[in-house]
Scaffold this motif. Structure first.
Motif, PDB file in Angstrom:
ATOM      1  N   MET A   1      -8.735  19.930  90.115  1.00 54.42           N
ATOM      2  CA  MET A   1     -10.092  20.442  90.325  1.00 54.42           C
ATOM      3  C   MET A   1     -10.109  21.961  90.494  1.00 54.42           C
ATOM      4  O   MET A   1     -10.921  22.521  91.215  1.00 54.42           O
ATOM      5  N   HIS A   2      -9.188  22.651  89.851  1.00 57.40           N
ATOM      6  CA  HIS A   2      -9.144  24.106  89.931  1.00 57.40           C
ATOM      7  C   HIS A   2     -10.130  24.740  88.953  1.00 57.40           C
ATOM      8  O   HIS A   2     -10.444  24.175  87.903  1.00 57.40           O
ATOM      9  N   ALA A   3     -10.595  25.932  89.318  1.00 53.82           N
ATOM     10  CA  ALA A   3     -11.627  26.608  88.520  1.00 53.82           C
ATOM     11  C   ALA A   3     -11.193  26.813  87.069  1.00 53.82           C
ATOM     12  O   ALA A   3     -11.997  26.651  86.149  1.00 53.82           O
ATOM     13  N   TYR A   4      -9.931  27.151  86.844  1.00 57.01           N
ATOM     14  CA  TYR A   4      -9.488  27.466  85.486  1.00 57.01           C
ATOM     15  C   TYR A   4      -9.597  26.268  84.547  1.00 57.01           C
ATOM     16  O   TYR A   4      -9.678  26.428  83.327  1.00 57.01           O
ATOM     17  N   GLU A   5      -9.592  25.050  85.113  1.00 57.11           N
ATOM     18  CA  GLU A   5      -9.673  23.851  84.297  1.00 57.11           C
ATOM     19  C   GLU A   5     -11.049  23.696  83.644  1.00 57.11           C
ATOM     20  O   GLU A   5     -11.202  22.926  82.689  1.00 57.11           O
ATOM     21  N   TYR A   6     -12.053  24.415  84.153  1.00 61.44           N
ATOM     22  CA  TYR A   6     -13.429  24.216  83.685  1.00 61.44           C
ATOM     23  C   TYR A   6     -14.002  25.469  83.024  1.00 61.44           C
ATOM     24  O   TYR A   6     -15.209  25.612  82.895  1.00 61.44           O
ATOM     25  N   ILE A   7     -13.126  26.360  82.589  1.00 63.58           N
ATOM     26  CA  ILE A   7     -13.586  27.557  81.884  1.00 63.58           C
ATOM     27  C   ILE A   7     -14.260  27.154  80.573  1.00 63.58           C
ATOM     28  O   ILE A   7     -13.741  26.347  79.815  1.00 63.58           O
ATOM     29  N   ASN A   8     -15.434  27.740  80.347  1.00 67.77           N
ATOM     30  CA  ASN A   8     -16.200  27.470  79.126  1.00 67.77           C
ATOM     31  C   ASN A   8     -15.883  28.553  78.096  1.00 67.77           C
ATOM     32  O   ASN A   8     -16.354  29.688  78.211  1.00 67.77           O
ATOM     33  N   ASN A   9     -15.126  28.179  77.079  1.00 64.61           N
ATOM     34  CA  ASN A   9     -14.678  29.154  76.086  1.00 64.61           C
ATOM     35  C   ASN A   9     -15.753  29.503  75.050  1.00 64.61           C
ATOM     36  O   ASN A   9     -15.528  30.358  74.187  1.00 64.61           O
ATOM     37  N   LEU A  10     -16.907  28.852  75.139  1.00 64.68           N
ATOM     38  CA  LEU A  10     -17.985  29.129  74.188  1.00 64.68           C
ATOM     39  C   LEU A  10     -18.839  30.333  74.606  1.00 64.68           C
ATOM     40  O   LEU A  10     -19.666  30.801  73.822  1.00 64.68           O
ATOM     41  N   ILE A  11     -18.641  30.810  75.834  1.00 64.80           N
ATOM     42  CA  ILE A  11     -19.440  31.928  76.324  1.00 64.80           C
ATOM     43  C   ILE A  11     -18.576  33.190  76.336  1.00 64.80           C
ATOM     44  O   ILE A  11     -17.666  33.325  77.148  1.00 64.80           O
ATOM     45  N   PRO A  12     -18.858  34.130  75.426  1.00 57.28           N
ATOM     46  CA  PRO A  12     -18.001  35.323  75.302  1.00 57.28           C
ATOM     47  C   PRO A  12     -18.396  36.408  76.305  1.00 57.28           C
ATOM     48  O   PRO A  12     -19.558  36.499  76.731  1.00 57.28           O
ATOM     49  N   PRO A  13     -17.440  37.263  76.684  1.00 56.67           N
ATOM     50  CA  PRO A  13     -17.768  38.408  77.537  1.00 56.67           C
ATOM     51  C   PRO A  13     -18.241  39.594  76.702  1.00 56.67           C
ATOM     52  O   PRO A  13     -17.856  39.737  75.535  1.00 56.67           O
ATOM     53  N   LEU A  14     -19.078  40.414  77.281  1.00 61.94           N
ATOM     54  CA  LEU A  14     -19.505  41.652  76.634  1.00 61.94           C
ATOM     55  C   LEU A  14     -18.549  42.779  76.997  1.00 61.94           C
ATOM     56  O   LEU A  14     -18.051  42.837  78.131  1.00 61.94           O
ATOM     57  N   LYS A  15     -18.298  43.670  76.047  1.00 65.45           N
ATOM     58  CA  LYS A  15     -17.509  44.877  76.303  1.00 65.45           C
ATOM     59  C   LYS A  15     -18.457  46.060  76.447  1.00 65.45           C
ATOM     60  O   LYS A  15     -19.617  46.031  76.011  1.00 65.45           O
ATOM     61  N   ASP A  33     -29.035  33.006  79.478  1.00 69.47           N
ATOM     62  CA  ASP A  33     -29.783  34.229  79.788  1.00 69.47           C
ATOM     63  C   ASP A  33     -28.932  35.245  80.530  1.00 69.47           C
ATOM     64  O   ASP A  33     -29.436  36.227  81.076  1.00 69.47           O
ATOM     65  N   VAL A  34     -27.625  35.016  80.530  1.00 67.42           N
ATOM     66  CA  VAL A  34     -26.722  35.930  81.226  1.00 67.42           C
ATOM     67  C   VAL A  34     -25.339  35.875  80.589  1.00 67.42           C
ATOM     68  O   VAL A  34     -24.900  34.820  80.132  1.00 67.42           O
ATOM     69  N   LEU A  35     -24.668  37.033  80.541  1.00 70.77           N
ATOM     70  CA  LEU A  35     -23.308  37.105  80.011  1.00 70.77           C
ATOM     71  C   LEU A  35     -22.456  37.979  80.927  1.00 70.77           C
ATOM     72  O   LEU A  35     -22.965  38.927  81.544  1.00 70.77           O
ATOM     73  N   PRO A  36     -21.150  37.689  81.010  1.00 71.33           N
ATOM     74  CA  PRO A  36     -20.256  38.536  81.799  1.00 71.33           C
ATOM     75  C   PRO A  36     -19.925  39.824  81.058  1.00 71.33           C
ATOM     76  O   PRO A  36     -19.969  39.874  79.825  1.00 71.33           O
ATOM     77  N   VAL A  37     -19.599  40.854  81.826  1.00 67.12           N
ATOM     78  CA  VAL A  37     -19.197  42.138  81.255  1.00 67.12           C
ATOM     79  C   VAL A  37     -17.783  42.451  81.727  1.00 67.12           C
ATOM     80  O   VAL A  37     -17.483  42.351  82.925  1.00 67.12           O
ATOM     81  N   ILE A  38     -16.905  42.817  80.788  1.00 72.81           N
ATOM     82  CA  ILE A  38     -15.536  43.171  81.149  1.00 72.81           C
ATOM     83  C   ILE A  38     -15.174  44.513  80.529  1.00 72.81           C
ATOM     84  O   ILE A  38     -15.777  44.958  79.557  1.00 72.81           O
ATOM     85  N   ASN A 103      -7.212  39.714  86.577  1.00 69.60           N
ATOM     86  CA  ASN A 103      -7.528  39.746  85.149  1.00 69.60           C
ATOM     87  C   ASN A 103      -8.572  38.679  84.829  1.00 69.60           C
ATOM     88  O   ASN A 103      -8.492  37.544  85.310  1.00 69.60           O
ATOM     89  N   TYR A 104      -9.539  39.034  84.015  1.00 73.25           N
ATOM     90  CA  TYR A 104     -10.610  38.115  83.637  1.00 73.25           C
ATOM     91  C   TYR A 104     -10.063  37.018  82.727  1.00 73.25           C
ATOM     92  O   TYR A 104      -9.370  37.286  81.746  1.00 73.25           O
ATOM     93  N   LEU A 105     -10.385  35.763  83.055  1.00 76.03           N
ATOM     94  CA  LEU A 105      -9.933  34.631  82.255  1.00 76.03           C
ATOM     95  C   LEU A 105     -11.072  33.936  81.519  1.00 76.03           C
ATOM     96  O   LEU A 105     -10.866  33.346  80.465  1.00 76.03           O
ATOM     97  N   GLY A 106     -12.276  34.002  82.072  1.00 77.71           N
ATOM     98  CA  GLY A 106     -13.413  33.322  81.458  1.00 77.71           C
ATOM     99  C   GLY A 106     -14.468  33.039  82.504  1.00 77.71           C
ATOM    100  O   GLY A 106     -14.435  33.580  83.613  1.00 77.71           O
ATOM    101  N   ILE A 107     -15.411  32.175  82.147  1.00 78.07           N
ATOM    102  CA  ILE A 107     -16.456  31.815  83.107  1.00 78.07           C
ATOM    103  C   ILE A 107     -16.587  30.296  83.205  1.00 78.07           C
ATOM    104  O   ILE A 107     -16.208  29.553  82.293  1.00 78.07           O
ATOM    105  N   VAL A 108     -17.130  29.856  84.338  1.00 78.11           N
ATOM    106  CA  VAL A 108     -17.481  28.453  84.543  1.00 78.11           C
ATOM    107  C   VAL A 108     -18.982  28.394  84.752  1.00 78.11           C
ATOM    108  O   VAL A 108     -19.541  29.204  85.504  1.00 78.11           O
TER     109      VAL A 108
END
Length: 221
Positions: A1-15, A33-38, A103-108
């Motif tokens: 039940m760790h966070a990394y197991e549920y990363i959604n790879n369909l949502i890309p980060p913005l540069k 309606d929201v995206l991560p920024v890295i 280091n950024y890995l993704g989002i849940v």
């Protein structure tokens, strides 16, 4: 039940070099309606659709916008419950996941978190929910389980929260494998336990909407 197991790879980060026009196109494509920024693998925060609409210039660089929610993240080895907690605290439906070197890995997403947490708490299993109010020194899950098992029922999962009406009390939420609660309630009360609420589930197939509703009732949200 760790966070990394549920990363959604369909949502890309913005540069920082990306433009708001592209950000809106991505949001529309993946229906968010929201995206991560890295920046160079470092999580900076979130860019929301409403902020881009306020700017109203598709050529504006992400670098020229101050991202919100820079603390909306968890470490990858944290439990999915921590994702739900941060999501609630930050009022965000996505939470970034970082490794221990930040280091950024993704989002849940909140949706994935609820589904995962529901599975962990046996929400899909047929049964019932009982909520007890008691003092922490009186809490003994083994003793409470013994009492419940004396009525031919089993505790599938449990959850503790503080009682907002009394700081000296806790609320113990129990998911049981039986739908009939009359004898269980009577036995718990005979042993001095105070029942403050209960939910008896109907038989039949549980829909996804009902499943989430059960989880929210289980968490008393």
């Amino acid at each position: 039940m760790h966070a990394y197991e549920y990363i959604n790879n369909l949502i890309p980060p913005l540069k920082l070099s990306d433009k708001t026009g592209m950000a809106l196109a991505w949001m529309e494509e993946i229906r968010t309606d929201v995206l991560p920024v890295i920046d160079k693998g470092v999580f900076l925060g979130l860019i929301k659709e409403e902020r881009i609409f306020e700017i109203n210039n598709p050529d504006t660089l992400i670098a020229d916008i101050e991202p919100s929610n820079p603390d909306c993240w968890v470490f990858s080895d944290k439990h999915i419950y921590d994702v739900l907690r941060v999501s609630s605290e930050q009022n965000s439906n996505i939470v970034a996941v970082l490794d221990r070197e930040s280091n950024y890995l993704g989002i849940v997403t909140m949706e994935d978190s609820i589904a995962a947490f529901a599975d962990s708490l046996s929400i899909k299993s047929q049964g019932s929910v009982v909520i007890l109010s008691l003092s922490m020194p009186d809490y003994s899950l083994s003793e409470i389980s013994r009492i419940i098992e004396s009525e031919n029922a089993k505790v599938l999962s449990s959850f503790i929260t503080t009682d907002p009406l009394d700081d000296s009390k806790i609320k113990l939420t129990l998911k049981l494998d039986q739908t009939e609660l009359r004898h269980i309630k009577a036995t718990l009360e005979r042993f001095g336990y105070k029942i403050i609420d209960h939910y008896q589930e109907e038989s039949g197939v549980t829909s996804e909407e009902d499943r989430i509703g059960n989880l929210l009732r289980f968490l008393d949200i």
